[in-house]
Scaffold this motif. Structure first.
Motif: not given
Length: 384
Positions: A268-276, A287-295, A331-342
């Protein structure tokens, strides 16, 4: 540079280039650019860059948009000058109209004056934002011209910084002008963008006594040094040559032959991503896949600086990046309580917030910080 959302340029030509470590014609570290992302930089650090790597000029971030002033601009300007190197500045552009470009130039010019940027220095417009991406080439050209004309009223010389894929595509960058960013996998003896003032060839250069990676550029003219030769010379010319070769070698590795592996997963995308159409940033966008899209995917590969996955479609396949080549699923969602970015070298509050669909204030507050708090590579930030 700057917010580091530059495009990495790839292709068969760069893949086939000779490994730079074996080539005496290493790209030079003539100029370094710094911002709040690098934190406080001492005079000693700049002296080390000058003496050990032959850095001649430093370009510091001055401002962004119509309100942000880089808090380290004044100290960077003072310390670079104390180290005996030529100083320039840059403004990260957010303008989308001519009126906004003029207003941002006035803001940048006034901020540069207050920070101590000397008259005669270059004050660059850094054009790489989403606002510019949404405009036509003609509008970008009009806006850039307005900014550069206005900035000269403050006594500064003007120039444009942008990525190689945007130059003469999203905007016009004529010969004998421009500072172009292009990071090939491997640098050969070729001098990229030799007809422009400067070529930024890496954002991960290392210096001996400075922490983190830095943007480095090769100067192809004397525009950024005002045609003057510094009276301060590197103390060891042989060390400069050796260190430049080592720096190039550490940054660039021979291209390896990546292989696709089976991966039957659903993301599941957490941000918009280009499908190439292919697993490359140079491939056309379907196309541009919007956030929330299931791939749903069937294969994955790490190449070209990204982790790519393949999506079966009714008429073939689509390809999208799930994150950088470190194999993280940025660029994809995590199942954890929080999603972290390094945090990576060159990141900023703005860049991370935009990537995750947040405001800078929200991102900072949910991490117990303010947007003026310095962030460092390796830090983990809560983004969800």
């Amino acid at each position: 540079m700057k917010l580091k959302n530059k495009l990495v340029l790839t292709g068969a030509a760069t893949m086939a280039a000779l490994f730079l470590g074996l080539n005496a014609n290493a790209a030079r570290m003539d100029m370094v650019d710094v911002s709040n992302n690098n934190g406080y930089m001492s005079t000693a650090e700049y002296v080390s860059m000058r003496n050990e790597f032959g850095v001649k000029a430093v370009t510091v971030k001055i401002s962004e948009g119509g309100t942000y002033k880089d808090p380290y601009a004044a100290s960077n300007i003072e310390n670079v000058q104390a180290a005996g190197m030529y100083i320039n500045g840059y403004h990260f552009a957010r303008y989308a109209t001519k009126a906004q470009a003029i207003a941002e130039a006035d803001f940048a010019g006034q901020t540069a004056k207050s920070a101590g940027l000397p008259v005669g220095a270059v004050l660059v417009t850094d054009v790489e934002s989403q606002e510019s991406d949404n405009q036509s080439k003609a509008i970008n050209d009009r806006n850039n011209a307005a900014f550069m004309k206005e900035i000269q009223k403050f006594g500064y010389r003007a120039d444009i910084y942008t990525s190689g894929s945007w130059a003469n595509n999203k905007m016009t960058v004529k010969g004998k002008t421009g500072w172009i960013a292009a990071y090939p996998y491997v640098v050969s003896g070729k001098n990229w963008y030799s007809t422009n003032h400067a070529w930024q060839w890496s954002s991960t250069a290392k210096f001996r006594i400075s922490y983190g990676g830095f943007d480095v550029s090769q100067l192809n003219s004397n525009y950024y040094t005002a045609g003057q030769k510094s009276t301060v010379k590197p103390t060891n010319k042989d060390a400069v040559k050796v260190n430049n070769r080592k720096a190039n070698k550490n940054i660039y590795k021979p291209a390896s032959s990546a292989k696709w592996v089976k991966e039957s997963k659903t993301y599941t995308l957490k941000t918009a991503v280009k499908l190439r159409t292919g697993a490359s940033t140079s491939s056309n966008a379907i196309t541009i896949l919007p956030a929330g899209t299931t791939v749903k995917t069937d294969q994955a590969i790490i190449q070209g600086g990204y982790r790519w996955v393949r999506q079966p479609r009714f008429n073939g396949y689509g390809y999208l990046a799930t994150g950088p080549s470190s194999n993280t699923l940025e660029y994809v969602k995590s199942d954890a309580a929080h999603t972290y970015y390094t945090v990576k070298s060159g990141d900023s509050w703005w860049a991370i917030a935009q990537r995750n669909g947040l405001s800078m204030t929200t991102l900072a507050s949910q991490n117990g910080k303010t947007i003026y708090t310095t962030i460092y590579p390796g830090q983990r930030l809560v983004v969800r």
